[in-house]
Design a protein around this motif. Sequence first.
Motif, PDB file in Angstrom:
ATOM      1  N   UNK A  33       0.861  -1.190   0.000  1.00 45.66           N
ATOM      2  CA  UNK A  33       0.000   0.000   0.000  1.00 45.66           C
ATOM      3  C   UNK A  33       0.894   1.235   0.000  1.00 45.66           C
ATOM      4  N   UNK A  34       0.322   2.383  -0.197  1.00 47.54           N
ATOM      5  CA  UNK A  34       1.097   3.627  -0.177  1.00 47.54           C
ATOM      6  C   UNK A  34       1.773   3.816   1.183  1.00 47.54           C
ATOM      7  N   UNK A  35       1.053   3.507   2.257  1.00 46.01           N
ATOM      8  CA  UNK A  35       1.614   3.636   3.608  1.00 46.01           C
ATOM      9  C   UNK A  35       2.746   2.635   3.827  1.00 46.01           C
ATOM     10  N   UNK A  36       2.577   1.393   3.363  1.00 45.48           N
ATOM     11  CA  UNK A  36       3.622   0.373   3.507  1.00 45.48           C
ATOM     12  C   UNK A  36       4.874   0.786   2.740  1.00 45.48           C
ATOM     13  N   UNK A  37       4.722   1.317   1.537  1.00 49.08           N
ATOM     14  CA  UNK A  37       5.868   1.785   0.751  1.00 49.08           C
ATOM     15  C   UNK A  37       6.586   2.934   1.453  1.00 49.08           C
ATOM     16  N   UNK A  42      11.291   4.556   4.608  1.00 46.46           N
ATOM     17  CA  UNK A  42      11.880   5.069   5.845  1.00 46.46           C
ATOM     18  C   UNK A  42      12.869   4.084   6.453  1.00 46.46           C
ATOM     19  N   UNK A  43      12.516   2.796   6.446  1.00 43.43           N
ATOM     20  CA  UNK A  43      13.437   1.770   6.931  1.00 43.43           C
ATOM     21  C   UNK A  43      14.699   1.721   6.076  1.00 43.43           C
ATOM     22  N   UNK A  44      14.526   1.813   4.768  1.00 41.59           N
ATOM     23  CA  UNK A  44      15.674   1.799   3.860  1.00 41.59           C
ATOM     24  C   UNK A  44      16.589   2.994   4.123  1.00 41.59           C
ATOM     25  N   UNK A  69       9.436  -8.417   5.877  1.00 44.60           N
ATOM     26  CA  UNK A  69       9.349  -8.192   4.433  1.00 44.60           C
ATOM     27  C   UNK A  69      10.550  -7.371   3.958  1.00 44.60           C
ATOM     28  N   UNK A  70      10.920  -6.360   4.710  1.00 44.96           N
ATOM     29  CA  UNK A  70      12.069  -5.520   4.355  1.00 44.96           C
ATOM     30  C   UNK A  70      13.347  -6.366   4.308  1.00 44.96           C
TER      31      UNK A  70
END
Length: 132
Positions: A33-37, A42-44, A69-70
Motif C-alpha cells: 500500500x502507499x503507507x507500507x511503501x 523510511x526503513x531503507x 518483508x524488508x
Amino acid sequence: QIDDSLSGWLRIGSVYLECGDAHAPEKQPFVHTAEAKRLLEGLACACQSGRTVLLEGPTASGKTSLVRHFAALAKQPLLVLSMHQDIEVSDLLGQWLPVRQHDGRHQMSHQVDVWLRDFARSALLHDVPRLK
C-alpha cells in the motif's frame, strides 16, 4: 516504487540499498500500500544511514511483518527480539551463571582453585630459589 530487478541492488522509493546474500525465507504475502511503501522507504533510509529505528504501535499492527518483508527484500538476515516492559538487559546480552560440576563445586571456584595452585607452584619453583 520497489524495484529489485537490478542485480545486487534494491530500490525502495528514492533509496538504493545493496542487497545482502542471506537466503531469504519464503516471502509471506505483503501488500504494498502507499503507507507500507512509505514505511519501507523510511526503513531503507535508516539502514542506509546506519541509524537506529524503533517501531512502535499496538499489537498486531504489522511492525514485525514490515521488518520481515524488508529483510527478505534486502536479502539480509533478521533477528527478531520481542520487547516488553519486563525485559532485562541480561535477557538481551546474556549472563554468567555458576555451573555445578559433578563434585558439587561451582565451575568458577574450581577455576580459581586451579589458578591459585598454578600460581603457588610457579612461585615455589621460580621465585623462592631466587631469594637465596
